[in-house]
Scaffold this active site. Structure first.
Site, short mmCIF file in Angstrom:
data_model
loop_
_atom_site.label_atom_id
_atom_site.label_comp_id
_atom_site.label_asym_id
_atom_site.label_seq_id
_atom_site.Cartn_x
_atom_site.Cartn_y
_atom_site.Cartn_z
N GLY A 243 0.85 -1.18 0.00
CA GLY A 243 0.00 0.00 0.00
C GLY A 243 0.88 1.22 0.00
O GLY A 243 1.87 1.25 -0.69
N SER A 244 0.53 2.24 0.76
CA SER A 244 1.41 3.39 0.97
C SER A 244 0.64 4.66 1.25
O SER A 244 -0.53 4.79 0.86
CB SER A 244 2.33 3.67 -0.23
OG SER A 244 3.12 2.56 -0.53
#
Length: 807
Positions: A243-244
């Site tokens: 993700g991030s």
């Protein structure tokens, strides 16, 4: 205008070369086992590596081949076993050494067993797929500089193997650790490119076989709601291992009118998709620092003296399906405009440990390989009348390293956009960037199949009419040539969108992404006008996106921001779900008759203590937060039992997307049960309801417990960690994925960027390395590494070790 800086850089390199000659000998004794300090002799490629605190290498080379050499050497020093495992994967040899039924670590494909991984990657190798891409002239293929860097990387890795002893128990003495070729390095990059396409379908590609004679023409009509749900789940970022978060602030929001960037990618903590930190320098040509995905010869996320960038996993769907109408007399032929085309057979043989080799045939079409599923939840049966082919445009994309190299040499956000326009190499990420002149940038510049909404309307099959609106997965009628993807004039390859179609937001006070679509990169300037395949518009955002937009918009509105503000944001550990729901939970808990609730096992549980603990909780996931663990365990159980549409009394509104939905529905069936189960679970494990989070969320390194802060996806914490629950061992005992290579970068008008970095899981997975857990301890305490980017700072490092490595 550039003569003097270049001359100074070259002079600096000459000085460093002289220094390395004298410094390498005394450093050899101090380096210890495995450190490249023995001044290895030999001709060929070479590089100078300066190690500073936490084992961060600063690699200096005279050209790209030498830079790749130093990078390959230094990566092998820290991660030889992980790299060797990855190269074994892309050669299709896992079954030979580990057996066909064991599972890969998932770093380079979604194959569930070694055999399917090997069948896929060996098929790629035998088809010459990567060699053909290497032979393509730039920009369709990789540039000379990138090919030289790959060649050097292979040579550096091999030189390290030849000149050092492996101390990592994961592969010490293993016969599968072998020298590699440039093709292996390129094949590793190809595997990363197709991770969301062919790599996602590896099991389905290798298992797809024609139906037996006399098989029915159809397996029945699938339930549309089940198919839609399966497609949404398959392509959702909520449960992904990657993700991030990232945010860029323009000069309008900062203290000095210059840009700021905070990058917080969420990647696996073990295996081959870890980041590794370094600085790469070719004097007068390149100077960049940051994190590289293991096996990559270029910087994936990083900064130079003028610009910083990060990536977030994007919502764009990197594959599509073509539903094939089969020839009634031959299920391995399909019809296009009424004319039959035969499928191409790709027969692959895989050697197997303690068994006979396995030979299998894969079936390929003009659209790509035939696939019989996309994961267990989305079957795509091959019947006598119908089959499905998977189109992955990134199977023609070996350009990501050129994009990264363009970023590394950029001087502004406009240069970043120019690199994306020229190379078009990013398969599955957004880009967020800021520069020293005060510009900010968000762009979803991905290599995506050219699925326009109009094409999907005209050409979707009944299955596609369900999957495209629900998840952006187009299923097109493969029997019609007028349903081909077509081309954009500015696209570097056919069948993909050109740069002019990409969502872009320039110079907003803030530009943020937390793995939702481009729509709310800035809540005051919504991004619209893109096709559904890129992501949704006007739909509910994740809890993490909502919390992130609240935080960064408030920061931008306040203004006067510095790098310290970015550092604070990273480790605030605020729980947006707690802010929305904790007070309601505490009130509803206190109102339960007799202070009890019935668990899922039918037992009555006294929950009175829990009411007060949740009421006093600070709504954070710091290591000292009391009540955090209780709320976390309750929230996981409650959200798993209650559909998201029934969690809240006030539904989502596109006119108020950050603050809705809200007001927890504590009358929902499952509320009291989830509370009872959470309380009972902690008590059975001997865990007090108000004990600090760090006592029961930790990792073990070298026999030592290291407390972990941060929280899971559904809580919405910026500092995301996804830990493993083991009640018998005392709680959350390991982190699977989460915050990884973090950087907070700004500029103060001087020659050196103001940068703080942190590699949460440290440089090496070798438990015998001094850099196995040193940065993990920093992460536990919310501390940072001060980036040593400029020469004066590197040379002043108290941990400095200068070595010269040669092939």
């Amino acid at each position: 205008m550039r003569t003097r800086p270049r001359r100074l850089a070259v002079m600096g390199f000459a000085l460093l070369t002289a220094l390395s000659t004298t410094a390498s000998l005394p450093s050899a004794a101090a380096d210890g086992p495995g450190r490249p300090g023995n001044n290895p002799r030999g001709g060929g490629l070479s590089a100078t590596i300066r190690y500073t605190e936490y084992g961060i290498p600063h690699i200096v080379a005279k050209d790209y081949a030498d830079l790749g050499f130093g990078t390959g050497w230094a990566q092998a020093e820290d991660q030889v076993c992980v790299l060797a495992d990855g190269f074994l994967t892309v050669r299709g040899e896992r079954s030979r050494y580990f057996g066909p039924d064991a599972a890969p670590d998932g770093s380079l494909s979604s194959a569930t067993k070694n055999l399917s991984s090997d069948l896929y990657f060996r098929g790629v190798r035998e088809a010459g797929t990567v060699e053909k891409l290497l032979a393509e002239p730039a920009p369709a293929g990789p540039s000379r500089e990138v090919k030289e860097t790959m060649r050097g990387f292979a040579a550096g890795y091999n030189a390290w193997l030849k000149q050092n002893k492996i101390t990592d128990p994961a592969c010490k003495g293993a016969d599968w650790v072998r020298p590699v070729t440039t093709l292996d390095v390129a094949a590793h990059g190809f595997a990363l490119a197709v991770l969301g396409g062919q790599g996602r379908g590896a099991d389905g590609i290798t298992a797809a076989q024609p139906p037996a004679a006399g098989a029915p023409a159809s397996t029945g009509t699938p339930d549309k709601s089940e198919v839609a749900a399966a497609a949404r789940e398959l392509f959702s970022a909520d449960d992904s291992d990657m993700g991030s978060n990232a945010v860029a602030f323009s000069g309008a929001a900062t203290a000095n009118g210059r840009g700021l960037l905070l990058g917080n990618p969420h990647y696996p903590w073990q295996g081959g998709r870890r980041f590794w930190q370094s600085q790469q320098t070719i004097p007068g040509e390149l100077n960049v620092s940051g994190g590289s995905l293991l096996g990559s010869p270029t910087i994936s996320i990083g900064h130079n003296s003028r610009i910083a960038w990060s990536h977030t996993v994007a919502t764009g769907v990197t594959l599509n399906l073509h539903q094939l109408t089969l020839d009634p007399t031959d299920p391995t032929s399909y019809l296009v405009d009424g004319r039959p085309e035969r499928m191409t057979q790709r027969t692959v043989t895989v050697p197997v440990k303690d068994g006979a080799p396995v030979t299998h045939t894969q079936w390929w079409t003009r659209y790509g390989p035939v696939v019989n599923s996309l994961g267990a939840s989305l079957p795509l049966p091959w019947t006598a009348s119908t089959a499905y082919a998977l189109n992955d445009p990134n199977a023609l994309n070996l350009r990501a390293s050129d994009t990264a190299l363009g970023f590394s040499k950029a001087r502004s956000t406009d240069d970043v956009l120019d690199s994306l326009r020229r190379t078009q190499g990013l398969p599955w990420v957004n880009t967020i960037a800021a520069d020293a002149s005060g510009h900010s940038l968000f762009t979803q510049s991905q290599v995506l199949p050219r699925i326009t909404d109009d094409l999907a309307t005209r050409c979707s099959t009944p299955l596609g009419q369900v999957t495209y609106p629900a998840a952006g997965v187009a299923v097109l009628d493969g029997s019609r040539s007028d349903c081909a993807l077509g081309s954009d004039k500015d696209a570097v390859q056919p069948g993909i969108f050109g740069p002019s179609k990409m969502p872009v937001l320039k110079n907003a006070p803030y530009a943020e992404n937390s793995n939702d679509s481009a729509w709310l990169a800035n809540a005051d300037r919504p991004v619209t006008g893109y096709e559904r395949v890129f992501g949704t518009i006007g739909t509910q955002r994740s809890m993490r996106t909502r919390g992130a937009v609240e935080d960064v918009s408030a920061m931008a509105h306040k203004g006067g921001l510095t790098v310290r503000d970015l550092q604070r944001q990273q480790f605030t550990d605020r729980v947006p779900a707690g802010d929305l729901a904790a007070a309601d939970v505490a009130r509803a808990c206190a109102a339960l008759p007799g202070g009890t609730a019935t668990g899922s096992d039918g037992k009555t549980v006294d929950v009175q203590e829990a009411c007060g603990v949740i009421g006093k909780w600070d709504h954070a996931m710091t290591t000292s937060s009391r009540g955090a663990l209780l709320f976390d365990r309750f929230w996981r159980k409650f959200t798993a039992a209650v559909p998201s549409a029934k969690l809240w009394k006030v539904p989502f509104s596109a006119t108020d997307p950050v603050r809705t939905p809200n007001t927890l529905d504590t009358d929902a069936p499952g509320f009291a049960t989830a509370l009872a189960d959470a309380v009972g679970e902690l008590r059975a494990a001997g865990i007090g309801l108000d004990e600090p989070l760090g006592a029961h969320q930790f990792v073990v390194r070298g026999g030592e417990r290291i407390p972990m802060q941060g929280g899971t996806e559904s809580l919405g914490v910026w500092n995301k960690v996804e830990p493993v629950w083991d009640a018998k061992a005392g709680g959350y005992t390991e982190v699977v994925t989460g915050s990884s290579y973090i950087q907070a970068v700004g500029w103060d008008g001087g020659r050196c960027p103001v940068a703080r970095t942190l590699l949460t899981y440290s440089q090496s997975q070798n438990p015998n390395s001094p850099h196995y857990s040193d940065q993990t301890r920093l992460f536990s305490k919310g501390e940072w590494v001060t980036s040593r980017f400029c020469e004066k700072d590197i040379m002043r490092s108290p941990a400095l070790k200068v070595v010269r490595v040669r092939g």
